[in-house]
Design a protein around this motif. Structure first.
Motif, PDB file in Angstrom:
ATOM      1  N   GLU A  21       0.831  -1.206   0.000  1.00 41.86           N
ATOM      2  CA  GLU A  21       0.000   0.000   0.000  1.00 41.86           C
ATOM      3  C   GLU A  21       0.867   1.259   0.000  1.00 41.86           C
ATOM      4  O   GLU A  21       0.573   2.211  -0.725  1.00 41.86           O
ATOM      5  CB  GLU A  21      -0.924  -0.004   1.218  1.00 41.86           C
ATOM      6  CG  GLU A  21      -2.035  -1.028   1.121  1.00 41.86           C
ATOM      7  CD  GLU A  21      -2.844  -1.150   2.400  1.00 41.86           C
ATOM      8  OE1 GLU A  21      -2.431  -0.595   3.444  1.00 41.86           O
ATOM      9  OE2 GLU A  21      -3.894  -1.803   2.350  1.00 41.86           O
ATOM     10  N   ARG A  22       1.933   1.259   0.791  1.00 42.24           N
ATOM     11  CA  ARG A  22       2.847   2.409   0.801  1.00 42.24           C
ATOM     12  C   ARG A  22       3.485   2.607  -0.571  1.00 42.24           C
ATOM     13  O   ARG A  22       3.614   3.734  -1.054  1.00 42.24           O
ATOM     14  CB  ARG A  22       3.935   2.220   1.863  1.00 42.24           C
ATOM     15  CG  ARG A  22       3.487   2.521   3.274  1.00 42.24           C
ATOM     16  CD  ARG A  22       4.663   2.599   4.236  1.00 42.24           C
ATOM     17  NE  ARG A  22       5.473   1.391   4.253  1.00 42.24           N
ATOM     18  CZ  ARG A  22       5.264   0.324   5.015  1.00 42.24           C
ATOM     19  NH1 ARG A  22       4.236   0.309   5.835  1.00 42.24           N
ATOM     20  NH2 ARG A  22       6.073  -0.722   4.975  1.00 42.24           N
ATOM     21  N   GLN A  23       3.887   1.511  -1.191  1.00 45.22           N
ATOM     22  CA  GLN A  23       4.505   1.610  -2.517  1.00 45.22           C
ATOM     23  C   GLN A  23       3.509   2.135  -3.545  1.00 45.22           C
ATOM     24  O   GLN A  23       3.877   2.930  -4.420  1.00 45.22           O
ATOM     25  CB  GLN A  23       5.051   0.255  -2.946  1.00 45.22           C
ATOM     26  CG  GLN A  23       6.284  -0.154  -2.173  1.00 45.22           C
ATOM     27  CD  GLN A  23       6.769  -1.537  -2.552  1.00 45.22           C
ATOM     28  OE1 GLN A  23       6.147  -2.252  -3.323  1.00 45.22           O
ATOM     29  NE2 GLN A  23       7.910  -1.924  -2.001  1.00 45.22           N
ATOM     30  N   ALA A  24       2.247   1.733  -3.445  1.00 44.39           N
ATOM     31  CA  ALA A  24       1.231   2.219  -4.377  1.00 44.39           C
ATOM     32  C   ALA A  24       1.014   3.723  -4.210  1.00 44.39           C
ATOM     33  O   ALA A  24       0.883   4.457  -5.198  1.00 44.39           O
ATOM     34  CB  ALA A  24      -0.081   1.462  -4.174  1.00 44.39           C
ATOM     35  N   VAL A  25       0.996   4.192  -2.974  1.00 45.15           N
ATOM     36  CA  VAL A  25       0.828   5.625  -2.713  1.00 45.15           C
ATOM     37  C   VAL A  25       2.021   6.402  -3.262  1.00 45.15           C
ATOM     38  O   VAL A  25       1.854   7.431  -3.927  1.00 45.15           O
ATOM     39  CB  VAL A  25       0.642   5.888  -1.206  1.00 45.15           C
ATOM     40  CG1 VAL A  25       0.761   7.366  -0.876  1.00 45.15           C
ATOM     41  CG2 VAL A  25      -0.697   5.346  -0.741  1.00 45.15           C
ATOM     42  N   LEU A  26       3.220   5.907  -3.008  1.00 44.99           N
ATOM     43  CA  LEU A  26       4.415   6.579  -3.517  1.00 44.99           C
ATOM     44  C   LEU A  26       4.427   6.607  -5.040  1.00 44.99           C
ATOM     45  O   LEU A  26       4.768   7.635  -5.645  1.00 44.99           O
ATOM     46  CB  LEU A  26       5.679   5.897  -2.996  1.00 44.99           C
ATOM     47  CG  LEU A  26       5.968   6.085  -1.510  1.00 44.99           C
ATOM     48  CD1 LEU A  26       7.165   5.237  -1.083  1.00 44.99           C
ATOM     49  CD2 LEU A  26       6.210   7.548  -1.194  1.00 44.99           C
ATOM     50  N   GLN A  27       4.039   5.514  -5.685  1.00 50.47           N
ATOM     51  CA  GLN A  27       4.008   5.480  -7.148  1.00 50.47           C
ATOM     52  C   GLN A  27       2.984   6.466  -7.694  1.00 50.47           C
ATOM     53  O   GLN A  27       3.235   7.144  -8.693  1.00 50.47           O
ATOM     54  CB  GLN A  27       3.715   4.066  -7.658  1.00 50.47           C
ATOM     55  CG  GLN A  27       3.837   3.943  -9.155  1.00 50.47           C
ATOM     56  CD  GLN A  27       5.235   4.249  -9.655  1.00 50.47           C
ATOM     57  OE1 GLN A  27       6.214   3.708  -9.147  1.00 50.47           O
ATOM     58  NE2 GLN A  27       5.354   5.110 -10.646  1.00 50.47           N
ATOM     59  N   ALA A  28       1.841   6.580  -7.036  1.00 47.40           N
ATOM     60  CA  ALA A  28       0.823   7.542  -7.470  1.00 47.40           C
ATOM     61  C   ALA A  28       1.347   8.976  -7.350  1.00 47.40           C
ATOM     62  O   ALA A  28       1.091   9.813  -8.222  1.00 47.40           O
ATOM     63  CB  ALA A  28      -0.448   7.363  -6.648  1.00 47.40           C
TER      64      ALA A  28
END
Length: 76
Positions: A21-28
């Motif tokens: 989830e953290r990686q998805a937020v950072l990618q966004a």
């Protein structure tokens, strides 16, 4: 012993999910910055209202604003 393994597996799954989830937020956030930068580059090249687009090879292509003579097919 089995209960301990189940709890360990649940903890590992929870940790992996939080990391994803953290990686998805950072990618966004990165994608949004790239989009803003592309819009700024296109605005510098073709003026306000120009449209940034990406080719399948991830190359930036700037389309002139729809109200420009080039976008309407007129020759300068």
């Amino acid at each position: 012993m089995l209960l301990g393994q189940i709890l360990d597996n649940e903890h590992q799954a929870s940790t992996l999910l939080a990391s994803a989830e953290r990686q998805a937020v950072l990618q966004a956030q990165i994608d949004a910055r790239i989009d803003r930068a592309a819009a700024a580059v296109c605005a510098d090249l073709h003026g306000p209202g120009s449209l940034p687009r990406w080719t399948p090879a991830n190359e930036l292509v700037c389309l002139p604003p729809l109200s420009s003579p080039i976008a309407q097919g007129d020759q300068l």
